[in-house]
Design a protein around this motif. Structure first.
Motif, PDB file in Angstrom:
ATOM      1  N   GLU A  91       8.131 -13.426  10.553  1.00  0.00           N
ATOM      2  CA  GLU A  91       7.117 -14.404  10.164  1.00  0.00           C
ATOM      3  C   GLU A  91       6.330 -13.889   8.959  1.00  0.00           C
ATOM      4  O   GLU A  91       6.330 -12.698   8.657  1.00  0.00           O
ATOM      5  N   LYS A  92       5.631 -14.788   8.328  1.00  0.00           N
ATOM      6  CA  LYS A  92       4.821 -14.457   7.169  1.00  0.00           C
ATOM      7  C   LYS A  92       3.762 -13.426   7.540  1.00  0.00           C
ATOM      8  O   LYS A  92       3.127 -13.509   8.593  1.00  0.00           O
ATOM      9  N   GLU A  93       3.576 -12.424   6.679  1.00  0.00           N
ATOM     10  CA  GLU A  93       2.608 -11.368   6.934  1.00  0.00           C
ATOM     11  C   GLU A  93       1.501 -11.306   5.878  1.00  0.00           C
ATOM     12  O   GLU A  93       0.379 -10.900   6.177  1.00  0.00           O
ATOM     13  N   ALA A  94       1.794 -11.713   4.655  1.00  0.00           N
ATOM     14  CA  ALA A  94       0.826 -11.621   3.561  1.00  0.00           C
ATOM     15  C   ALA A  94      -0.105 -12.830   3.586  1.00  0.00           C
ATOM     16  O   ALA A  94       0.008 -13.761   2.793  1.00  0.00           O
ATOM     17  N   ARG A  95      -1.048 -12.806   4.515  1.00  0.00           N
ATOM     18  CA  ARG A  95      -1.951 -13.946   4.706  1.00  0.00           C
ATOM     19  C   ARG A  95      -3.288 -13.692   4.020  1.00  0.00           C
ATOM     20  O   ARG A  95      -3.903 -12.644   4.202  1.00  0.00           O
ATOM     21  N   LEU A  96      -3.739 -14.686   3.240  1.00  0.00           N
ATOM     22  CA  LEU A  96      -4.992 -14.581   2.493  1.00  0.00           C
ATOM     23  C   LEU A  96      -5.957 -15.675   2.938  1.00  0.00           C
ATOM     24  O   LEU A  96      -5.538 -16.761   3.356  1.00  0.00           O
ATOM     25  N   PHE A  97      -7.249 -15.377   2.839  1.00  0.00           N
ATOM     26  CA  PHE A  97      -8.242 -16.396   3.155  1.00  0.00           C
ATOM     27  C   PHE A  97      -8.140 -17.559   2.177  1.00  0.00           C
ATOM     28  O   PHE A  97      -7.768 -17.377   1.005  1.00  0.00           O
ATOM     29  N   SER A 135       6.706  -3.675   0.929  1.00  0.00           N
ATOM     30  CA  SER A 135       7.575  -3.624   2.111  1.00  0.00           C
ATOM     31  C   SER A 135       7.774  -2.214   2.644  1.00  0.00           C
ATOM     32  O   SER A 135       8.229  -2.031   3.781  1.00  0.00           O
ATOM     33  N   SER A 136       7.446  -1.202   1.856  1.00  0.00           N
ATOM     34  CA  SER A 136       7.620   0.183   2.307  1.00  0.00           C
ATOM     35  C   SER A 136       6.454   0.670   3.166  1.00  0.00           C
ATOM     36  O   SER A 136       6.537   1.732   3.783  1.00  0.00           O
ATOM     37  N   LYS A 137       5.382  -0.102   3.228  1.00  0.00           N
ATOM     38  CA  LYS A 137       4.205   0.317   3.976  1.00  0.00           C
ATOM     39  C   LYS A 137       4.364   0.016   5.467  1.00  0.00           C
ATOM     40  O   LYS A 137       4.785  -1.070   5.855  1.00  0.00           O
ATOM     41  N   ASP A 138       3.991   1.001   6.281  1.00  0.00           N
ATOM     42  CA  ASP A 138       4.054   0.816   7.731  1.00  0.00           C
ATOM     43  C   ASP A 138       2.910  -0.055   8.239  1.00  0.00           C
ATOM     44  O   ASP A 138       3.057  -0.766   9.233  1.00  0.00           O
ATOM     45  N   ILE A 139       1.773   0.027   7.556  1.00  0.00           N
ATOM     46  CA  ILE A 139       0.607  -0.767   7.939  1.00  0.00           C
ATOM     47  C   ILE A 139       0.084  -1.487   6.698  1.00  0.00           C
ATOM     48  O   ILE A 139      -0.074  -0.874   5.636  1.00  0.00           O
ATOM     49  N   ILE A 140      -0.161  -2.773   6.827  1.00  0.00           N
ATOM     50  CA  ILE A 140      -0.754  -3.537   5.738  1.00  0.00           C
ATOM     51  C   ILE A 140      -2.059  -4.158   6.233  1.00  0.00           C
ATOM     52  O   ILE A 140      -2.320  -4.219   7.433  1.00  0.00           O
ATOM     53  N   PHE A 141      -2.861  -4.618   5.284  1.00  0.00           N
ATOM     54  CA  PHE A 141      -4.168  -5.160   5.626  1.00  0.00           C
ATOM     55  C   PHE A 141      -4.329  -6.553   5.009  1.00  0.00           C
ATOM     56  O   PHE A 141      -4.927  -6.710   3.945  1.00  0.00           O
ATOM     57  N   PRO A 142      -3.755  -7.553   5.670  1.00  0.00           N
ATOM     58  CA  PRO A 142      -3.932  -8.933   5.193  1.00  0.00           C
ATOM     59  C   PRO A 142      -5.361  -9.394   5.448  1.00  0.00           C
ATOM     60  O   PRO A 142      -6.128  -8.717   6.143  1.00  0.00           O
ATOM     61  N   ASP A 143      -5.721 -10.551   4.911  1.00  0.00           N
ATOM     62  CA  ASP A 143      -7.049 -11.101   5.190  1.00  0.00           C
ATOM     63  C   ASP A 143      -7.166 -11.544   6.638  1.00  0.00           C
ATOM     64  O   ASP A 143      -8.221 -11.442   7.252  1.00  0.00           O
ATOM     65  N   TRP A 144      -6.049 -12.043   7.192  1.00  0.00           N
ATOM     66  CA  TRP A 144      -6.071 -12.512   8.580  1.00  0.00           C
ATOM     67  C   TRP A 144      -4.681 -12.427   9.179  1.00  0.00           C
ATOM     68  O   TRP A 144      -3.691 -12.324   8.450  1.00  0.00           O
ATOM     69  N   VAL A 145      -4.625 -12.442  10.500  1.00  0.00           N
ATOM     70  CA  VAL A 145      -3.349 -12.429  11.217  1.00  0.00           C
ATOM     71  C   VAL A 145      -3.333 -13.585  12.212  1.00  0.00           C
ATOM     72  O   VAL A 145      -4.380 -14.078  12.643  1.00  0.00           O
ATOM     73  N   SER A 146      -2.157 -13.982  12.595  1.00  0.00           N
ATOM     74  CA  SER A 146      -1.984 -15.112  13.511  1.00  0.00           C
ATOM     75  C   SER A 146      -2.518 -14.795  14.901  1.00  0.00           C
ATOM     76  O   SER A 146      -2.363 -13.689  15.421  1.00  0.00           O
ATOM     77  N   GLY A 147      -3.132 -15.815  15.527  1.00  0.00           N
ATOM     78  CA  GLY A 147      -3.658 -15.673  16.873  1.00  0.00           C
ATOM     79  C   GLY A 147      -2.594 -15.575  17.945  1.00  0.00           C
ATOM     80  O   GLY A 147      -2.923 -15.387  19.129  1.00  0.00           O
ATOM     81  N   SER A 148      -1.329 -15.666  17.589  1.00  0.00           N
ATOM     82  CA  SER A 148      -0.254 -15.587  18.580  1.00  0.00           C
ATOM     83  C   SER A 148      -0.130 -14.189  19.178  1.00  0.00           C
ATOM     84  O   SER A 148       0.264 -14.034  20.334  1.00  0.00           O
ATOM     85  N   VAL A 149      -0.449 -13.165  18.377  1.00  0.00           N
ATOM     86  CA  VAL A 149      -0.482 -11.769  18.840  1.00  0.00           C
ATOM     87  C   VAL A 149      -1.722 -11.156  18.211  1.00  0.00           C
ATOM     88  O   VAL A 149      -1.717 -10.791  17.040  1.00  0.00           O
ATOM     89  N   PHE A 150      -2.780 -11.034  18.974  1.00  0.00           N
ATOM     90  CA  PHE A 150      -4.107 -10.788  18.406  1.00  0.00           C
ATOM     91  C   PHE A 150      -4.829  -9.764  19.286  1.00  0.00           C
ATOM     92  O   PHE A 150      -5.280 -10.069  20.381  1.00  0.00           O
TER      93      PHE A 150
END
Length: 254
Positions: A139-145, A173-188
């Motif tokens: 699923e999409k990971e690069a989420r911005l406000f 894509s090489s990063k193990d952890i990223i910091f998007p503006d927000w993440v989906s509430g499906s796994v929160f």
């Protein structure tokens, strides 16, 4: 309608409260609960709380009997996702809350990975992980406000073109952890302390955008929004809200 989560004493610490909001998603919910039942609680402890948003179809009693170690709460109304999450959190005893959609298939590795990450980084206000469909696509990971300069499709395209290098570096894509503006509430995943700090979910949002709002308030309070790619969890996206035609229409209206 309630029944006890398990046979632990009230004094025993619970690491994670898994909170699931359900509305007529019994097929998906059964798969989800079967997966949770299979998780061995040797490295961490958890309880499972299901808030049924007044499905009113006589299935709740059947499920509470079949999954008697889990706690079932019948909402007096279908107050939406945020309302259900807050009700579940109110009855939770864990140090951390994991809000899951009923159309997810949780396993031990992502839960343990996220828990360890939360313990190591208390400044992470919300944590999620890579989510994949049953077909294996991510699923999409690069989420911005949402902002005026990227509110519509053509504006987002222009924004991404102008800030291409910056975005590539941020979500490399090489990063193990990223910091998007927000993440989906499906796994929160959120600690109880962070949840309390922002007074939980905003019930002005009935369904959709409540996860964006939650993350924005966490960010404003100084917390980071983190997504780990070192583990993944299957999510049948839309399987819960779109399963019922009436529910689908209601979510669009709201």
């Amino acid at each position: 309608m309630k029944n006890s989560t398990d046979h632990r004493t009230h004094n025993q610490k619970i690491d994670i409260s898994v909170i699931i909001v359900n509305y007529k998603s019994w097929v998906h919910l059964k798969n989800c609960l079967n997966h949770l039942t299979d998780i061995l609680q040797d490295e961490f402890t958890f309880e499972v709380i299901i808030v049924d948003n007044c499905s009113n179809d006589n299935k709740l009693g059947e499920f509470s009997s079949e999954f008697s170690k889990f706690k079932f709460i019948e909402n007096s109304k279908n107050g939406g996702f945020s309302n259900g999450c807050n009700i579940g959190a109110h009855h939770a005893n864990g140090q951390y809350f994991l809000f899951l959609n009923p159309d997810t298939l949780p396993t031990k590795h992502p839960l343990l990975t996220i828990l360890q990450l939360a313990r190591e980084h208390p400044n992470y206000g919300v944590i999620s992980c890579t989510k994949i469909t049953k077909k294996g696509s991510a699923e999409k990971e690069a989420r911005l406000f949402l902002k005026l300069n990227r509110l519509f499709g053509f504006l987002r395209a222009i924004y991404k073109l102008i800030h291409k290098n910056k975005l590539v570096e941020r979500f490399n894509s090489s990063k193990d952890i990223i910091f998007p503006d927000w993440v989906s509430g499906s796994v929160f995943f959120v600690s109880k302390s962070w949840y309390n700090k922002i007074d939980g979910w905003n019930e002005d949002y009935w369904l959709y955008l409540e996860d964006v709002d939650f993350c924005k308030r966490i960010s404003d309070a100084g917390g980071k929004i983190a997504l780990t790619r070192t583990t993944k969890l299957t999510h049948n996206h839309g399987g819960a809200s779109r399963l019922n035609i009436k529910t689908s229409a209601l979510t669009k209206v709201e």
